[in-house]
Design an enzyme around this catalytic site. Structure first.
Site, PDB file in Angstrom:
ATOM      1  CD  GLU A   1       5.435  64.838  32.776  1.00  0.00           C
ATOM      2  OE1 GLU A   1       4.898  64.454  33.844  1.00  0.00           O
ATOM      3  OE2 GLU A   1       5.806  66.007  32.611  1.00  0.00           O
TER       4      GLU A   1
ATOM      5  CG  HIS B   1      -7.733  40.055  47.720  1.00  0.00           C
ATOM      6  ND1 HIS B   1      -8.271  38.833  48.046  1.00  0.00           N
ATOM      7  CD2 HIS B   1      -6.519  40.127  48.336  1.00  0.00           C
ATOM      8  CE1 HIS B   1      -7.427  38.199  48.852  1.00  0.00           C
ATOM      9  NE2 HIS B   1      -6.362  38.958  49.036  1.00  0.00           N
TER      10      HIS B   1
ATOM     11  CE  LYS C   1       2.970  72.454  33.443  1.00  0.00           C
ATOM     12  NZ  LYS C   1       4.309  72.751  33.927  1.00  0.00           N
TER      13      LYS C   1
HETATM   14  O1  PA5 Z   1       8.049  66.447  34.993  1.00  0.00           O
HETATM   15  C1  PA5 Z   1       7.616  67.537  34.676  1.00  0.00           C
HETATM   16  O2  PA5 Z   1       8.298  68.363  34.064  1.00  0.00           O
HETATM   17  C2  PA5 Z   1       6.199  67.960  35.036  1.00  0.00           C
HETATM   18  O3  PA5 Z   1       5.451  66.939  35.567  1.00  0.00           O
HETATM   19  C3  PA5 Z   1       6.263  69.103  36.028  1.00  0.00           C
HETATM   20  O4  PA5 Z   1       6.866  68.679  37.214  1.00  0.00           O
HETATM   21  C4  PA5 Z   1       4.864  69.655  36.350  1.00  0.00           C
HETATM   22  O5  PA5 Z   1       4.174  69.951  35.178  1.00  0.00           O
HETATM   23  C5  PA5 Z   1       4.982  70.903  37.213  1.00  0.00           C
HETATM   24  O6  PA5 Z   1       5.788  71.840  36.569  1.00  0.00           O
HETATM   25  P1  PA5 Z   1       6.422  73.053  37.337  1.00  0.00           P
HETATM   26  O7  PA5 Z   1       7.456  72.541  38.270  1.00  0.00           O
HETATM   27  O8  PA5 Z   1       7.025  73.913  36.275  1.00  0.00           O
HETATM   28  O9  PA5 Z   1       5.309  73.734  38.052  1.00  0.00           O
END
Ligand code: PA5
Length: 484
Positions: A310, A339, A453
């Site tokens: 990410e 394996h 989202k």
């Molecule tokens: O790293 C990130 O920003 C995302 O993976 C968020 O953690 C995830 O989308 C959840 O977001 P939020 O904490 O706003 O619910």
């Protein structure tokens, strides 16, 4: 099993801390070991000197500011940590189950640290042995999973922790709505005693809801993004609830932070691993395999995959040029995946860097029993331990990869404890920041995740997402010819 408990941590003692230092061995990334065609030489490091120095400078100048607030978490949470420990004590007295409702960065860290530092069958232990509440982390909206969870929980003995930085994530807020409705139906005004909120202090809906409902609330600092949040209340509260020494975790992170301030990349494990991955990416190694040789670290690999994928998977650089960078992170488990996937790692395309995580001292020793005296092909195992076997298998994988000229390096933890896990998490965070700076991208945003989202909001008719809904409605209709 001769050692069930963690070695007593003495993280205030500098000798002990140095004994717990994480080491990186990158011999098998070098041409001396895997040949000129795949391996790196001094020239590769020299050619990138400027990029490395600039990336180091950028990270050091920006630490503690903007979305790099996470670098200060080892130092600036004294009161918060006290509050978390007091809350965890209270939870232990009143409840037997602690359930995290959250997804992505709000869930992967708590899962990883729980697996690393608690008994591997924590939830299955009888209460007398477990001593702390069970932990469940619900990071999906699969209806079957929610139904299954509700069927095993005794609500009288359960407290939920709804975690979302944005306070808006559909999955988490849907879970909140379901659980709060059940709690209110059962406990009326006392429902709030079974719900904690962890969210931004001033952004999003959860903070408003938490204030209206009077929920105990922990805050996610502004400069700490989801995937960098394990060392703030997002991760510290669940960890403290299951009995993990969160002060030792933060001490481990602080110890690593100090090492990460060394601008000589040969003395800085986060910087050297960033350099190795950066050079590898430049040569088309688009896959980063994370392979711990310990079940306890299995979900650390999962957490790493989110952090790496990410943060670094970006289409534009800081100047807005299209770059489409990133490495696909893959989690793998030693020896299990020897394996299955190791066949591909050794003989498939030359498109990977394999990072092995080794553990010097496991927290248990298991002897391989004597037997099968008349069958030498089985009997050769006798007189050894499972510890020796897993270590031999790790070395065998390193050897197999190296002799096939595959880029691989090894991170060694002297043992798995709260201090070394703090070090490891922080090291990966710093490595990610250094690599993002080398790639000249915004490491801390996630427009791709937000795209998904927003499309969900649009499909559910959320106000403000009408345009996205219209675009989605106007997208090409599926061609039945392509469905069979
Ligand atoms: O790293 C990130 O920003 C995302 O993976 C968020 O953690 C995830 O989308 C959840 O977001 P939020 O904490 O706003 O619910």
């Amino acid at each position: 099993i001769d050692k069930e408990e963690n070695t007593l941590m003495n993280y205030k003692n500098s000798k002990w801390r140095n004994e717990m230092a994480i080491k990186i061995d990158y011999n098998n990334m070098m041409a001396d070991f895997i040949g000129e065609e795949q391996g790196f030489t001094k020239k590769d490091f020299d050619d990138n000197k400027k990029v490395i120095a600039n990336a180091f400078k950028t990270v050091m100048e920006n630490r503690g500011t903007g979305m790099m607030g996470w670098t200060e978490l080892p130092y600036n949470q004294k009161e918060i940590v006290d509050d978390i420990i007091a809350t965890a004590k209270d939870i232990k007295k009143k409840f037997d189950n602690f359930v995290v409702l959250g997804i992505g960065g709000s869930a992967l860290g708590p899962i990883a640290v729980f697996q690393a530092l608690c008994h591997l069958r924590h939830n299955e232990l009888p209460k007398s042995k477990r001593k702390f509440p069970k932990l469940y982390v619900e990071d999906n909206v699969d209806p079957e999973r929610m139904a299954a969870l509700l069927s095993v929980l005794d609500l009288d003995k359960t407290v939920f922790n709804v975690v979302t930085k944005s306070g808006a994530t559909s999955e988490t807020m849907a879970q909140y709505l379901i659980i709060m409705d059940i709690l209110k139906a059962k406990y009326g005004d006392k429902a709030k005693d079974h719900m904690i909120a962890t969210t931004s202090a001033h952004k999003g809906n959860l903070i408003k809801i938490a204030q209206e409902e009077g929920l105990k609330t922990f805050y996610i600092p502004d400069g700490v993004g989801g995937r960098f949040s394990e060392l703030c209340p997002v991760g510290l509260l669940p960890a403290a609830v299951v009995g993990i020494d969160i002060k030792a975790m933060l001490a481990g992170a602080a110890y690593m932070d100090k090492i990460c301030k060394n601008k000589d990349f040969k003395k800085n494990p986060a910087l050297i691993s960033a350099v190795l991955e950066y050079i590898a990416m430049g040569r088309g190694k688009n896959i980063s395999v994370m392979m711990p040789y310990a079940d306890s670290l299995k979900y650390i690999a999962d957490w790493y995959c989110q952090l790496w994928g990410e943060s670094l998977g970006k289409s534009v650089d800081n100047e807005g040029n299209l770059v489409y960078v990133g490495q696909t992170p893959v989690k793998s488990l030693g020896v299990t995946d020897q394996h299955s996937q190791v066949q591909l790692y050794r003989e498939g395309p030359f498109d990977k860097v394999i990072t092995i995580i080794a553990v010097e001292n496991y927290r248990a020793t298991v002897d391989i029993s004597n037997g099968c005296e008349n069958i030498p092909d089985v009997n050769f195992l006798c007189g050894h331990t499972m510890n020796e076997l897993i270590t031999a298998e790790r070395k065998a994988t390193e050897y197999a990869l190296t002799t096939a000229n595959r880029l691989n390096y090894t991170i060694t933890l002297p043992e798995v404890n709260a201090f070394t896990i703090g070090e490891l998490l922080y090291m990966f965070e710093m490595e990610t920041a250094f690599t993002g700076a080398m790639l000249n991208i915004d490491t801390f945003n996630q427009p791709g995740v937000e795209g998904g989202k927003n499309a969900t909001y649009a499909l559910f008719g959320k106000k403000g997402y009408e345009k996205t809904k219209e675009e989605m409605d106007n997208s090409p209709k599926k061609n039945p010819d392509y469905i069979c």
